[in-house]
Design a protein around this motif. Structure first.
Motif, PDB file in Angstrom:
ATOM      1  N   ALA A 280       0.954  -1.262  -0.167  1.00  0.00           N
ATOM      2  CA  ALA A 280       0.162  -0.031  -0.015  1.00  0.00           C
ATOM      3  C   ALA A 280       0.856   1.275   0.146  1.00  0.00           C
ATOM      4  O   ALA A 280       0.234   2.265  -0.381  1.00  0.00           O
ATOM      5  N   ALA A 281       2.085   1.242   0.468  1.00  0.00           N
ATOM      6  CA  ALA A 281       2.627   2.386   0.501  1.00  0.00           C
ATOM      7  C   ALA A 281       3.518   2.535  -0.982  1.00  0.00           C
ATOM      8  O   ALA A 281       3.366   1.542  -1.710  1.00  0.00           O
ATOM      9  N   PRO A 282       3.924   3.701  -1.352  1.00  0.00           N
ATOM     10  CA  PRO A 282       4.650   3.809  -2.562  1.00  0.00           C
ATOM     11  C   PRO A 282       5.835   2.999  -2.834  1.00  0.00           C
ATOM     12  O   PRO A 282       6.619   2.791  -1.706  1.00  0.00           O
ATOM     13  N   VAL A 283       5.824   2.504  -3.913  1.00  0.00           N
ATOM     14  CA  VAL A 283       7.148   1.453  -4.195  1.00  0.00           C
ATOM     15  C   VAL A 283       7.832   2.223  -5.453  1.00  0.00           C
ATOM     16  O   VAL A 283       7.526   2.505  -6.426  1.00  0.00           O
ATOM     17  N   ALA A 284       9.175   2.114  -5.146  1.00  0.00           N
ATOM     18  CA  ALA A 284      10.231   2.639  -6.141  1.00  0.00           C
ATOM     19  C   ALA A 284      10.916   1.547  -6.525  1.00  0.00           C
ATOM     20  O   ALA A 284      11.474   0.606  -5.711  1.00  0.00           O
ATOM     21  N   VAL A 285      10.811   1.271  -7.719  1.00  0.00           N
ATOM     22  CA  VAL A 285      11.491   0.162  -8.381  1.00  0.00           C
ATOM     23  C   VAL A 285      12.752   0.510  -9.438  1.00  0.00           C
ATOM     24  O   VAL A 285      12.700   1.637 -10.040  1.00  0.00           O
ATOM     25  N   ILE A 286      13.858   0.089  -9.000  1.00  0.00           N
ATOM     26  CA  ILE A 286      15.372   0.437  -9.445  1.00  0.00           C
ATOM     27  C   ILE A 286      15.697  -0.430 -10.065  1.00  0.00           C
ATOM     28  O   ILE A 286      15.949  -1.340  -9.756  1.00  0.00           O
ATOM     29  N   ALA A 287      16.362   0.054 -11.469  1.00  0.00           N
ATOM     30  CA  ALA A 287      16.752  -0.809 -12.465  1.00  0.00           C
ATOM     31  C   ALA A 287      18.286  -0.940 -12.082  1.00  0.00           C
ATOM     32  O   ALA A 287      18.738  -0.046 -11.612  1.00  0.00           O
ATOM     33  N   HIS A 288      18.816  -2.075 -12.007  1.00  0.00           N
ATOM     34  CA  HIS A 288      20.225  -2.566 -11.704  1.00  0.00           C
ATOM     35  C   HIS A 288      20.775  -3.494 -12.403  1.00  0.00           C
ATOM     36  O   HIS A 288      20.067  -4.412 -12.916  1.00  0.00           O
ATOM     37  N   ASP A 289      22.130  -3.449 -12.710  1.00  0.00           N
ATOM     38  CA  ASP A 289      23.005  -4.704 -12.965  1.00  0.00           C
ATOM     39  C   ASP A 289      22.683  -6.071 -12.519  1.00  0.00           C
ATOM     40  O   ASP A 289      22.527  -6.205 -11.236  1.00  0.00           O
TER      41      ASP A 289
END
Length: 289
Positions: A280-289
């Protein structure tokens, strides 16, 4: 981050929540806010809906959203853009100019989780910019009045993989919020030995070494961000469930997705997939190698 925070809006309550979250994020970082609307029908004729009517509706949506944001954030620099073409492709191009892309995500129910639309999923896979998904049921909006959201930034890590971009983002977000980082690693043992005594033995025998490895991996960020409190947790259990529980009252949850070349493209692991559908909280999706 010197690039603008970009938020995609479509008139839904979720996009309104996303615009408000993006405005607060822009102020935290001291960068402009860009509000965009992408409509693949803007350049084609749709039966019953004239092209001019679509364009006017989109213009009115952008103006109304910008005015709503300005009332709450009068000093924030805001610009708007109307995009044409398929939303996923248009937003991908727009994200290339942004420091962060924010999108709304519609909730279904506490049992079924959240509906992640095709545009949101496509954006997570297509862009290497951080993507934040915002619900109307977030800590700032839908919690009980007796429970105040913390400034915690929860980040899921894996001691067996490089997770530098995730930690850089999480620590920067926590520093701006004057909050703390909760770095969480969930681990388990083979299912054939998952009885209570085996789990207890595994925690006694393996736990200290896992805690040491986690602390060692996090040490560079302790030095890099000395003003940010860091809490380290390594727990036996499902990583997704542990993250969802840890983020119940957090300000932001940060998870990663692998960048891959070849025909399969980007890879969203099972943990990230579960989190973005159920948190329910904001979710940050971060691209990584």
């Amino acid at each position: 981050m010197s690039r603008p925070v970009t938020v995609g809006v479509d008139g839904s309550p979720e996009s309104v929540a996303a615009a408000e979250w993006a405005a607060r994020e822009s102020e935290l970082w001291g960068v402009p806010l860009r509000i965009v609307h992408a409509d693949e029908r803007a350049g084609v004729t749709v039966p019953g809906i004239g092209l001019d009517a679509r364009r006017r509706w989109a213009e009115e949506l952008l103006v109304a959203t910008a005015e709503t944001v300005r009332r709450a954030h009068p000093s924030l620099e805001i610009d708007t853009r109307q995009l044409s073409g398929r939303p996923a492709a248009a937003l991908t191009a727009e994200a290339a100019e942004a420091g962060l892309l924010v999108l709304g995500s519609r909730g279904l129910s506490s049992v079924r989780g959240f509906f992640l639309g095709s545009v949101s999923m496509a954006m997570i896979c297509a862009t290497e910019r951080p993507v934040v998904l915002v619900r109307t049921l977030g800590p700032a909006a839908a919690r009980s009045a007796s429970i105040r959201p913390s400034r915690d930034v929860v980040v899921g890590v894996d001691i067996n993989q490089f997770f530098g971009p995730l930690l850089d983002f999480a620590f920067q977000e926590a520093a701006r919020r004057a909050g703390r980082v909760l770095a969480l690693y969930g681990w388990s043992i083979p299912p054939v030995v998952r009885d209570a005594s085996a789990l207890a033995a595994a925690e006694r025998e393996m736990g200290p070494d896992i805690e040491r490895r986690l602390a060692q991996n996090l040490k560079p960020w302790r030095r890099k961000f000395p003003s940010v409190d860091l809490v380290e947790r390594s727990c036996v259990g499902s990583p997704a469930q542990l993250l969802l529980h840890a983020a119940m009252n957090a300000d932001l949850l940060v998870v990663g997705r692998r960048v891959r070349g070849g025909p399969l493209g980007a890879h969203i692991g099972s943990v990230t997939h579960a989190v973005i559908h159920h948190c329910a909280a904001p979710v940050a999706v971060i691209a990584h190698d």
